[in-house]
Structure formats: C-alpha cells, structure tokens
Design an enzyme around this catalytic site. Structure first.
Site: not given
Ligand code: GLN
Length: 481
Positions: A82, A157, A181
């Site tokens: 990532k 994400s 995410s």
């Molecule tokens: N969807 C969540 C956020 O936008 C989690 C994101 C993540 O785990 N990086 O904060």
C-alpha cells in the site's frame, strides 16, 4: 500450467510450488507483471509498478533457491505494498498530491522485513488519500474498481491492495487499518485481511494518519497465506515506541480446522437493524460451520457499539490534524506559492494539494482540539474510548473470540456514497471498535450475495491472540468455500 490456474493460487500455493521447484520466482513475477499490464488499466490497483526491481529480486530469489538457501516461505513470492508505507527509492504518495513524486530515503520496517524474507515487491498500491476513506474514491490519482463488479468500489482505504489480491495481480499485499481499512476492503473483495493487535507490527515508515489507531497488516487470498505473512511482519521494533516486545508465535500452528470447545461470542449489538440480509446469511453460515465443528456460541454484549463511529471520528480526525501539519511544502513533496512569503506558501501548498476529504478531516480535527471544545469532544471521546476496552474485556471474560459482520452491506457502487460523508463514515460501524480498543481483528470471506458480491465475516480477538482468530478463520474457510 496455464495463466488462469496461477490466478487462482493463494500465496501458500505459490510458496509451496516454489519450494517444490515446480515454478520459479521469475516465472511467477513475469506472470504477475503481465497480468498487471493486461488488467490494471481497468482495475486501477497500482500507483507504481517496479518491474525492474521485481525481476531483479526474483532472479536473486531463484539463485538462492538453486543454491539451497531459500530464506523462508515468502522467498520469491510476488507481493505489493500500500502506498501509505514508505519504500526506499520508490515514490510513495500516500494517495495524495501533496506527496507527488516523493522518494523516501528509507524502507519501512515491514518492507525491510519482507525483503529480508526474500519477497518480490511488485510496486505500490492505490488507496484513499492518507488512508481517509472507505471506497478508494478519495485517491488523488485514480479510482480503483472491484474485480467482482467493475461498477462497484473495492472498499477502502486499502482498496488497491484488496482488489489486486482478489484479481490475482499479486499473491499478498500490505494494507493499513486505522478504522477498518484492511478488513472492509478485504470483505468487499472476497479476500482475507488481518489488522494485528496495536503494537504487534511496527508502524515505523507508515505515513501516519491517526497514530494511536494505525496498524499495518497482511491481506491475502486465504487464512494460511495471511498467517504466513503475519509471521514475517510481526515483532518488536525499537524504532516504533508503541511496538510491543512479545514473542512471535508460529501463526501456522493450530490451523487444522479443530475448534472444539472454543467459545465464540456473538455480539448482539452487531446484528441489529440496517444489516443486509445477505450479509446476515453469510455470517450465519460461518457461525453454523463453527457450531458444527464443536465450538460453543455464546451471546455477549458490547453496549457502546452505537457510539463507535462518533468516538472514532473525533479521535481519528484530531490525530490526523496534528499528523498532517508536517505537510507544508517545506520538507516533503511539491511546493506552491514559492516566493510569495511563508504563509502564502503554506496556504497554497496545503490548499491546492490536499483533497477535499483530507481538508474536511483536518478542519474537524482542529475543531475538536480547539480551546473551548477540547473537553466537550476530544477529552470525552478519549474517556469513551477507555469504556470500549472495558466492554471488550468483559466480553472476553466469557469468550475466546467474537464473531460479527465486517460491513453492513456488500460492496456499494462507485459514486453511491461519495457525496455524503456521513453515509460513508457509517460503513465503518463494525470495524472501528477494534481499533479503539487496540484489538486484533480479521475479515474473511463467508460466501456471496444474490448479486454475486463477496460477503465478509469479522473475528475479533483478545490482545496478542491473533492465533485464535486465524484458527477460527481457518475452520470457517474449510466449510464455507
Ligand atoms: N474509513 C475509515 C476512515 O476513513 C478507516 C480508514 C482506515 O482504516 N485507514 O477513517
């Protein structure tokens, strides 16, 4: 052996075939690179493909194997990273324009560890900007699509990581999980993704989003592969002050389908209104599979669940507003407003190069930390966070592992929620609590919806008990193919 057969291999399959000299790392890597060329135009998983580096690593791996000196099960296996994780000499953007062209001078600890294990690193994967999002639509570069249905999001994400693994473009990937995410995209793309206990895997070299919630973790096709990757990633790192010095168990041990006597908690608050019937059916299948294998299902209560989203989005944005203050056009990435004075340069750089969701989070976070609101929002959220841990502690007095859905619905359509941030945030309802409490949690596939979309089931464990999660997941996988 045809190309299509390789696409269906898990990381564990690839490792085994390498070990048995049925295939070489160069063949596997070429295959992955060809597939990326053929398919990634429509999928949008990769932000950077390091063809030269990958082939060089594959040649080196094959030479080691020929000399009888393979470094371990990941030696020669093509993986991808990532883009929130820094890689020496390879552009790392965190999905943001503000880091466009940024070349880190060092590798994150997890990248070092994968290289030391002999893994072939194919490149950097698409994501929501700085990890902020649940659909990959906040990537500043390009959208990413769900391989099961190109009109749908892969989740976020770590959307690029999940879609790449699901489409067979790599055998495993690193994701990061601040509020879901790793698990939510794993669920949307029908793969396995594990967020380790806070402190289990080093965060050194992860571009910080919300440091008290962030963890790096493995994403792969199945539980065995996930366990193999976790074994390579876990462990103490003196460069991460929150890393915990605890022995790393053999995560492959206990993957035998035997869950007799295991106490599985069903958190009743996770099965309320708003859950898609197909998701409910999928999780039911997983629970029946465990029951059929002799596990005991016990109802537990996590009464604070309705407050999870509010608590998470206060703490995460507060930490983000502080972490992101370092992007000012001076130290990293491109600069705007050069020669117009310091304040104008800050404003233009940040104003032009951060995306709208990142700005929203910085404003929210700055607000909840500001004088007059700090006590009412941030401090209160910290106190509620503590209560989340107590809720889980109480539940874990009765059970070994908790089972629940990963997300309320299967993958939604691209564009469906992007104009309504609250709807997007609500998608994280089942994943954020594990981050607030620092607990390990994994999502794995438990079947498909009527529309042929993957459904994920989530397993949450006690601190540093990734083993019980993997063992339980393995048993589910045996019965719910
Ligand atoms: N969807 C969540 C956020 O936008 C989690 C994101 C993540 O785990 N990086 O904060």
């Amino acid at each position: 052996m045809s190309d299509t057969s390789m696409v269906s291999w898990s990381l564990a399959d690839a490792a085994q075939k390498l070990d048995a000299s049925q295939i070489s790392s160069v063949e596997l890597t070429r295959h992955a690179l060809d597939l990326i060329k053929a398919r990634d135009g429509e999928l949008g998983c990769f932000l950077l493909v390091d063809e030269k580096g990958a082939l060089a690593a594959a040649h080196a791996s094959d030479a080691r194997r020929r000399a009888g000196g393979a470094l371990g099960p990941l030696d020669g296996v093509p993986l991808a990273i990532k883009d929130l994780i820094v890689t020496e000499g390879l552009v790392t953007t965190a999905g943001s324009r503000i880091l466009e062209g940024y070349v880190p001078p060092y590798d994150a600890t997890v990248v070092k560890k994968l290289k030391a294990a002999g893994a072939v690193l194919l490149g950097k994967l698409n994501q929501d900007e700085f990890g902020m999002g649940s659909s990959n639509e906040n990537s500043a570069y390009k959208p990413c699509r769900n391989p099961w249905d190109l009109t749908r999001t892969p989740g976020g994400s770590s959307g690029g990581s999940a879609a790449a693994v699901a489409a067979g473009l790599c055998f495993g990937a690193l994701g990061t999980d601040t509020g879901g995410s790793i698990r939510q995209p794993a669920s949307f793309c029908g793969i396995t993704g594990l967020k380790p206990t806070y402190g289990r895997v080093s965060r050194f070299g992860m571009v910080a989003y919300a440091s008290s919630l962030d963890q790096i973790g493995p994403m792969a096709r199945d539980v065995e592969s996930t366990a193999m990757m976790l074994g390579a990633l876990a462990g103490f790192d003196e460069r991460d002050a929150t890393s915990v010095n605890a022995p790393v168990p053999n995560y492959l041990q206990g993957l035998d389908g035997d869950v007799r006597g295991l106490k599985i908690g069903i958190a009743k608050e996770y099965f309320g209104e708003g859950i898609d019937q197909d998701v409910r059916d999928g999780v039911d299948r997983a629970m029946s599979a465990l029951k059929g294998r002799g596990a005991e299902l016990i109802e537990v209560s996590l009464p604070l669940t309705p407050y999870a989203i509010a608590t998470y989005y206060i703490i995460a944005t507060a930490e983000a507003s502080s972490n992101l203050s370092r992007y000012d056009g001076v130290r990293f990435g491109p600069r705007r407003g050069e020669g117009e004075g310091l304040v104008a340069m800050y404003e233009k750089t940040r104003g032009e190069l951060f995306g709208p969701e990142v700005k929203r989070r910085i404003m929210l976070g700055t607000y909840v930390l500001s004088a007059g609101y700090y006590d009412a929002y941030y401090l209160r959220a910290q106190k509620v966070r503590r209560l989340f841990s107590e809720d889980f502690n109480r539940a874990f007095e009765q059970v070994d592992v908790i089972i629940c859905p990963t997300t309320p619905t299967p993958a939604f359509r691209l564009g469906e929620k992007v104009s309504d941030p609250l709807q997007m945030y609500l998608n994280d309802i089942f994943t954020v609590s594990a981050n607030l409490a620092g607990l390990p949690a994994m999502s794995l596939n438990c079947g498909f919806s009527k529309e042929k979309l993957p459904i994920g089931v989530q397993l949450i464990g006690k601190p540093f008990d990734e083993q019980v999660i993997l063992r339980t997941g393995y048993a589910i996988e045996e019965d719910v193919p």
